[in-house]
Design a protein around this motif. Structure first.
Motif, short mmCIF file in Angstrom:
data_model
loop_
_atom_site.label_atom_id
_atom_site.label_comp_id
_atom_site.label_asym_id
_atom_site.label_seq_id
_atom_site.Cartn_x
_atom_site.Cartn_y
_atom_site.Cartn_z
N LEU A 100 41.47 -23.21 -121.51
CA LEU A 100 41.20 -24.52 -122.11
C LEU A 100 42.14 -25.60 -121.56
O LEU A 100 41.69 -26.70 -121.22
CB LEU A 100 41.30 -24.44 -123.63
N VAL A 101 43.42 -25.27 -121.45
CA VAL A 101 44.38 -26.24 -120.90
C VAL A 101 44.03 -26.57 -119.45
O VAL A 101 44.04 -27.74 -119.04
CB VAL A 101 45.83 -25.70 -121.02
N LEU A 103 41.11 -26.40 -117.99
CA LEU A 103 39.88 -27.20 -117.95
C LEU A 103 40.16 -28.66 -118.30
O LEU A 103 39.62 -29.57 -117.67
CB LEU A 103 38.81 -26.62 -118.87
N ILE A 104 41.01 -28.88 -119.28
CA ILE A 104 41.38 -30.26 -119.64
C ILE A 104 42.10 -30.93 -118.47
O ILE A 104 41.79 -32.08 -118.12
CB ILE A 104 42.26 -30.27 -120.91
N LEU A 105 43.04 -30.22 -117.86
CA LEU A 105 43.77 -30.79 -116.73
C LEU A 105 42.87 -31.00 -115.52
O LEU A 105 43.02 -31.98 -114.79
CB LEU A 105 44.97 -29.92 -116.38
N ALA A 106 41.91 -30.10 -115.31
CA ALA A 106 40.95 -30.28 -114.21
C ALA A 106 40.09 -31.52 -114.46
O ALA A 106 39.85 -32.31 -113.55
CB ALA A 106 40.08 -29.04 -114.07
N TRP A 107 39.63 -31.70 -115.69
CA TRP A 107 38.83 -32.87 -116.04
C TRP A 107 39.62 -34.15 -115.83
O TRP A 107 39.12 -35.13 -115.26
CB TRP A 107 38.33 -32.77 -117.47
N GLN A 108 40.85 -34.16 -116.28
CA GLN A 108 41.70 -35.34 -116.08
C GLN A 108 41.96 -35.57 -114.59
O GLN A 108 42.03 -36.72 -114.13
CB GLN A 108 43.03 -35.18 -116.82
N GLY A 109 42.08 -34.49 -113.84
CA GLY A 109 42.25 -34.59 -112.40
C GLY A 109 41.04 -35.20 -111.72
O GLY A 109 41.17 -36.00 -110.79
N VAL A 110 39.84 -34.82 -112.18
CA VAL A 110 38.61 -35.41 -111.64
C VAL A 110 38.60 -36.91 -111.91
O VAL A 110 38.28 -37.72 -111.02
CB VAL A 110 37.35 -34.74 -112.24
N GLU A 111 38.95 -37.30 -113.14
CA GLU A 111 38.97 -38.73 -113.48
C GLU A 111 39.98 -39.49 -112.62
O GLU A 111 39.68 -40.59 -112.14
CB GLU A 111 39.27 -38.92 -114.96
N LEU A 112 41.15 -38.91 -112.40
CA LEU A 112 42.17 -39.56 -111.57
C LEU A 112 41.69 -39.66 -110.13
O LEU A 112 41.83 -40.70 -109.48
CB LEU A 112 43.48 -38.79 -111.66
N PHE A 113 41.12 -38.59 -109.61
CA PHE A 113 40.59 -38.57 -108.26
C PHE A 113 39.53 -39.65 -108.07
O PHE A 113 39.56 -40.42 -107.10
CB PHE A 113 40.02 -37.17 -107.96
N LEU A 114 38.59 -39.73 -109.01
CA LEU A 114 37.53 -40.74 -108.91
C LEU A 114 38.08 -42.16 -109.02
O LEU A 114 37.60 -43.07 -108.34
CB LEU A 114 36.46 -40.49 -109.99
N LYS A 115 39.09 -42.34 -109.86
CA LYS A 115 39.72 -43.65 -109.98
C LYS A 115 40.40 -44.04 -108.67
O LYS A 115 40.33 -45.19 -108.24
CB LYS A 115 40.74 -43.64 -111.12
N ASN A 116 41.06 -43.08 -108.02
CA ASN A 116 41.69 -43.36 -106.73
C ASN A 116 40.66 -43.72 -105.66
O ASN A 116 40.91 -44.62 -104.85
CB ASN A 116 42.50 -42.16 -106.25
N ILE A 117 39.52 -43.06 -105.68
CA ILE A 117 38.44 -43.37 -104.74
C ILE A 117 37.91 -44.77 -105.02
O ILE A 117 37.75 -45.60 -104.11
CB ILE A 117 37.30 -42.34 -104.86
N GLU A 118 37.63 -45.05 -106.29
CA GLU A 118 37.06 -46.33 -106.69
C GLU A 118 37.97 -47.50 -106.33
O GLU A 118 37.52 -48.53 -105.82
CB GLU A 118 36.80 -46.32 -108.21
N ARG A 119 39.25 -47.35 -106.57
CA ARG A 119 40.21 -48.42 -106.30
C ARG A 119 40.63 -48.49 -104.84
O ARG A 119 41.21 -49.49 -104.40
CB ARG A 119 41.48 -48.21 -107.13
N GLY A 120 40.40 -47.43 -104.11
CA GLY A 120 40.88 -47.37 -102.73
C GLY A 120 42.39 -47.31 -102.67
O GLY A 120 43.01 -47.92 -101.79
N ASP A 121 43.00 -46.56 -103.61
CA ASP A 121 44.46 -46.46 -103.69
C ASP A 121 45.05 -45.74 -102.47
O ASP A 121 44.49 -44.76 -101.98
CB ASP A 121 44.88 -45.69 -104.95
N TYR A 122 46.20 -46.24 -102.05
CA TYR A 122 46.96 -45.62 -100.97
C TYR A 122 48.39 -45.40 -101.43
O TYR A 122 48.93 -46.20 -102.18
CB TYR A 122 46.98 -46.51 -99.72
N ASP A 123 48.97 -44.31 -100.97
CA ASP A 123 50.39 -44.08 -101.16
C ASP A 123 51.07 -44.70 -99.94
O ASP A 123 50.76 -44.33 -98.81
CB ASP A 123 50.68 -42.58 -101.25
N THR A 124 51.94 -45.66 -100.18
CA THR A 124 52.52 -46.42 -99.07
C THR A 124 54.02 -46.18 -98.99
O THR A 124 54.82 -46.95 -99.49
CB THR A 124 52.24 -47.92 -99.23
N ARG A 125 54.38 -45.10 -98.36
CA ARG A 125 55.79 -44.82 -98.11
C ARG A 125 56.04 -44.94 -96.63
O ARG A 125 56.21 -46.02 -96.11
CB ARG A 125 56.15 -43.44 -98.63
#
Length: 168
Positions: A100-101, A103-125
């Motif tokens: 259960l834990v 699956l919750i973390l995987a679901w949150q990971g999907v949401e974060l992944f999709l948000k990064n795609i949608e925003r076009g986020d980059y890590d800029t180091r």
């Protein structure tokens, strides 16, 4: 079903091998960086950044294999004194909670992944690195860990052995 199972097992094994290779890279990058500093040179910026990314990838890629092999840290002090029938219930309940834990973390990971795609986020180091390449590891890893823990819920093997102490 056997071909699918073999492909799945090969995926988990390949991820574990990649995690091991990443560990080797971490050693090389840290030693290289220290040697460069000791020689009065400035280490490459990407060297440190790749080590940071490597820590994430190593952890995420190796975790499903560790679940499969019961390689994670857990203490069996309590389960060792339980009668086998009770230990079976407790072990499967713990594995179900882990599913259960995960699956919750995987679901949150999907949401974060999709948000990064949608925003076009980059890590800029040291350079521009698409953030989704980092966050895709969360749903993949936690999803596979959920599958691995579910084997301890419904399969013939349980998560706990019932033996206290170190067994290698």
């Amino acid at each position: 079903m056997t071909a699918l199972r073999k492909a799945y097992n090969a995926l988990i094994d390949a991820m574990a091998i990649a995690a091991g290779a990443t560990l080797v890279w971490l050693m090389v990058s840290v030693v290289g960086s220290v040697l460069m500093r000791n020689m009065g040179m400035q280490p490459f910026a990407w060297l440190f950044t790749s080590a940071e990314y490597g820590l994430l990838y190593m952890t995420m890629l190796g975790a499903p294999w560790l679940v499969r092999e019961k390689g994670h840290v857990h203490i069996e002090l309590i389960t060792s004194i339980l009668p086998p029938a009770v230990r079976n219930i407790v072990s499967r309940s713990v594995a179900l909670a882990c599913v259960l834990v995960c699956l919750i973390l995987a679901w949150q990971g999907v949401e974060l992944f999709l948000k990064n795609i949608e925003r076009g986020d980059y890590d800029t180091r040291a350079y521009y690195y698409p953030r989704w390449l980092l966050t895709i590891s969360f749903p993949v890893s936690f999803g596979l860990m959920a599958i691995e823990f579910s084997r301890f819920v419904a399969g013939p093997d349980t998560l706990h052995t019932g033996e206290a102490g170190i067994h290698e």
